[in-house]
Structure formats: structure tokens, C-alpha cells
Design a protein around this motif. Structure first.
Motif, PDB file in Angstrom:
ATOM      1  N   GLU A   1       1.085  -1.511  -0.336  1.00 53.05           N
ATOM      2  CA  GLU A   1      -0.057   0.412  -0.278  1.00 53.05           C
ATOM      3  C   GLU A   1       0.838   1.409  -0.443  1.00 53.05           C
ATOM      4  OE1 GLU A   1      -3.251   1.448   3.122  1.00 53.05           O
ATOM      5  OE2 GLU A   1      -3.365  -0.513   2.950  1.00 53.05           O
ATOM      6  N   LYS A   2       2.300   1.793   0.728  1.00 53.81           N
ATOM      7  CA  LYS A   2       2.773   2.527   0.864  1.00 53.81           C
ATOM      8  C   LYS A   2       4.030   2.514   0.086  1.00 53.81           C
ATOM      9  CE  LYS A   2       3.975   4.283   4.513  1.00 53.81           C
ATOM     10  NZ  LYS A   2       4.607   3.963   6.790  1.00 53.81           N
ATOM     11  N   GLU A   3       4.089   1.454  -1.381  1.00 59.58           N
ATOM     12  CA  GLU A   3       5.560   0.715  -1.652  1.00 59.58           C
ATOM     13  C   GLU A   3       6.570   0.918  -1.325  1.00 59.58           C
ATOM     14  OE1 GLU A   3       5.521   3.545  -5.326  1.00 59.58           O
ATOM     15  OE2 GLU A   3       3.149   2.769  -5.841  1.00 59.58           O
ATOM     16  N   ILE A   4       6.548  -0.285  -0.140  1.00 56.60           N
ATOM     17  CA  ILE A   4       7.863   0.131   0.746  1.00 56.60           C
ATOM     18  C   ILE A   4       8.287  -1.335   0.428  1.00 56.60           C
ATOM     19  CG2 ILE A   4       8.232  -0.757   3.159  1.00 56.60           C
ATOM     20  CD1 ILE A   4       6.952   1.804   3.686  1.00 56.60           C
ATOM     21  N   GLN A   5       9.509  -1.345   0.051  1.00 56.28           N
ATOM     22  CA  GLN A   5       9.817  -2.369  -0.388  1.00 56.28           C
ATOM     23  C   GLN A   5      10.183  -3.553   0.738  1.00 56.28           C
ATOM     24  OE1 GLN A   5      13.511  -1.893  -2.888  1.00 56.28           O
ATOM     25  NE2 GLN A   5      13.350  -3.440  -3.907  1.00 56.28           N
TER      26      GLN A   5
ATOM     27  N   THR B   1      14.144   2.966   6.375  1.00 57.14           N
ATOM     28  CA  THR B   1      14.195   3.847   5.775  1.00 57.14           C
ATOM     29  C   THR B   1      13.659   4.731   6.616  1.00 57.14           C
ATOM     30  OG1 THR B   1      13.400   3.373   4.311  1.00 57.14           O
ATOM     31  CG2 THR B   1      15.862   2.863   3.335  1.00 57.14           C
ATOM     32  N   GLY B   2      12.813   4.824   7.375  1.00 54.43           N
ATOM     33  CA  GLY B   2      12.456   5.702   8.783  1.00 54.43           C
ATOM     34  C   GLY B   2      12.444   6.691   9.249  1.00 54.43           C
ATOM     35  N   ILE B   3      11.638   7.039   9.931  1.00 56.56           N
ATOM     36  CA  ILE B   3      11.745   8.249  10.560  1.00 56.56           C
ATOM     37  C   ILE B   3      12.800   8.361  11.756  1.00 56.56           C
ATOM     38  CG2 ILE B   3       9.526   9.016  10.055  1.00 56.56           C
ATOM     39  CD1 ILE B   3       8.904   8.414  13.566  1.00 56.56           C
ATOM     40  N   GLY B   4      13.492   6.855  12.172  1.00 53.44           N
ATOM     41  CA  GLY B   4      14.186   6.629  13.026  1.00 53.44           C
ATOM     42  C   GLY B   4      13.659   8.021  14.554  1.00 53.44           C
TER      43      GLY B   4
ATOM     44  N   VAL C   1       7.566  -0.507   9.014  1.00 52.09           N
ATOM     45  CA  VAL C   1       6.223   0.078   7.365  1.00 52.09           C
ATOM     46  C   VAL C   1       5.694   1.064   7.880  1.00 52.09           C
ATOM     47  CG1 VAL C   1       4.127  -1.195   6.760  1.00 52.09           C
ATOM     48  CG2 VAL C   1       5.863  -2.584   6.663  1.00 52.09           C
ATOM     49  N   LYS C   2       4.877   1.323   9.463  1.00 45.68           N
ATOM     50  CA  LYS C   2       4.104   1.984   9.703  1.00 45.68           C
ATOM     51  C   LYS C   2       5.022   3.718   9.664  1.00 45.68           C
ATOM     52  CE  LYS C   2       1.507   0.966  13.140  1.00 45.68           C
ATOM     53  NZ  LYS C   2       1.047   0.734  15.268  1.00 45.68           N
TER      54      LYS C   2
END
Length: 189
Positions: free
Chosen positions: A54-58, A115-118, A88-89
Motif C-alpha cells: 500500500e505504501k510502496e515499501i520494498q 528507512t524510516g523516521i528514526g 513499515v508504519k
């Protein structure tokens, strides 16, 4: 999204609270077995495929298909699934989440990198607390129990979880599962 209506949200919250109380009262049983780790990881990843798509996350996984380690497949999949769900969230659309398995001293280490907000360093320990939600997380749905449960499940198996993160760059949760070394008392039959 997987949580459609208020009814489903409530059900999810109740399930989480039930798991939490079972964890805290020790009324859930860990069944340790020599089992395929790739299968456990696949099981965990299957719970987040839809959200990631849905979020186009690989979603990527690097684990030797024949690799076995002594663990509880059902509960470990739940723990890894909770960490993946968070990854993913908190990863913006178009990012990636990867799972890498490597031996590490007496443990098998499973890295879940996004590769998120950290996460700020001072919050590394907070993320494992019950109901903890970072200010940055306020906009995301959830009850702040996923990592708490994951941590409880892994420590019950004599493993542990560590975090390293760079704000705005991404986070790695490392899950350490104890390798069965015969000389260690707790691995004796």
C-alpha cells in the motif's frame, strides 16, 4: 489498512492486552524447537505485505533457506512481525524494510532495518516500554504494545533486542536468538 473500523481497532487492542497479560503472568508457553528460521521470518513478513505494498515499501529478506535455530517459531514470528509492523508504519512511502540474518558470537542475529523516521538515542529504551508512543508517532495508529510484546517474547527465549538509529535516516532493530551450545546449561535436554 488492516484496521478498518472501530470494532477491529478495539479487537486488536484487546488481543494485544491479552497477550501482554499472558506475557506478564507467564501464562504463555514457549515451545523451543530446532526450526527453520527462514520460515519463521516469512511468516512474520506475510503479516505486513499488504501494508508495505500500500505504501510502496520494498520488503527484502536475506536468510539462508536451510538455516535452523532453536526458537519458538510461532511466538518468534509474532515478535518479528511486531517489529516489521513498526518499521513499515514509520517508513515513508517508497522506502524499504529489510531483514538480514547473520551469526554473531553465541547468537543468531536478525537485523530488521528500515528507512524510516528514526528514533532519538535517548528514546532507545523507551520504545520497549508498555504504551510508549514517540511524539513523532502520535499521528500513527497503534497502542504502543508491539515492541513491548516483541521484547518480552525474545527475552523469554533467553535472547535480547537492541536498537540503533539515525533520525530521518532509519532504524535497525537487532534480535539476538541464542545459539544452542551444548555446554550451556539451559540448552541441555
Amino acid at each position: 489498512s488492516t484496521m478498518e473500523g472501530p470494532g477491529e481497532k478495539l479487537d486488536f487492542l484487546l488481543q494485544s492486552l491479552i497477550k501482554m497479560s499472558r506475557l506478564e503472568t507467564g501464562t504463555f508457553t514457549i515451545h523451543m524447537e530446532e526450526a527453520n528460521l527462514a520460515d519463521t521470518i516469512a511468516r512474520a513478513m506475510s503479516t505486513v505485505w499488504a501494508k508495505a505494498e500500500e505504501k510502496e515499501i520494498q520488503l527484502l529478506a536475506d536468510c539462508d533457506a536451510s538455516f535452523t535455530v532453536r526458537h519458538d517459531p510461532k511466538w518468534t514470528a509474532e515478535a518479528l512481525g511486531n517489529i516489521l509492523d513498526n518499521a513499515v508504519k514509520y517508513t515513508p512511502a517508497g522506502g524499504s524494510v529489510s531483514v538480514t540474518v547473520r551469526p554473531w558470537q553465541f547468537y543468531t542475529r536478525v537485523d530488521i532495518t528500515d528507512t524510516g523516521i528514526g528514533i532519538k538515542k535517548e528514546h532507545y529504551n523507551d520504545v520497549f516500554q508498555r504504551f510508549y508512543r514517540a511524539e513523532e508517532a502520535a499521528a500513527q495508529e497503534g497502542v504502543g504494545l508491539g515492541l513491548y510484546l516483541a521484547n518480552g517474547i525474545i527475552t523469554r527465549q533467553k535472547g535480547y533486542i537492541s536498537v540503533s538509529s539515525k533520525v530521518e535516516k532509519g532504524t535497525t532493530f537487532s534480535v539476538y536468538l541464542l545459539m544452542c551450545i551444548r555446554i550451556l546449561i539451559w540448552c541441555l535436554p
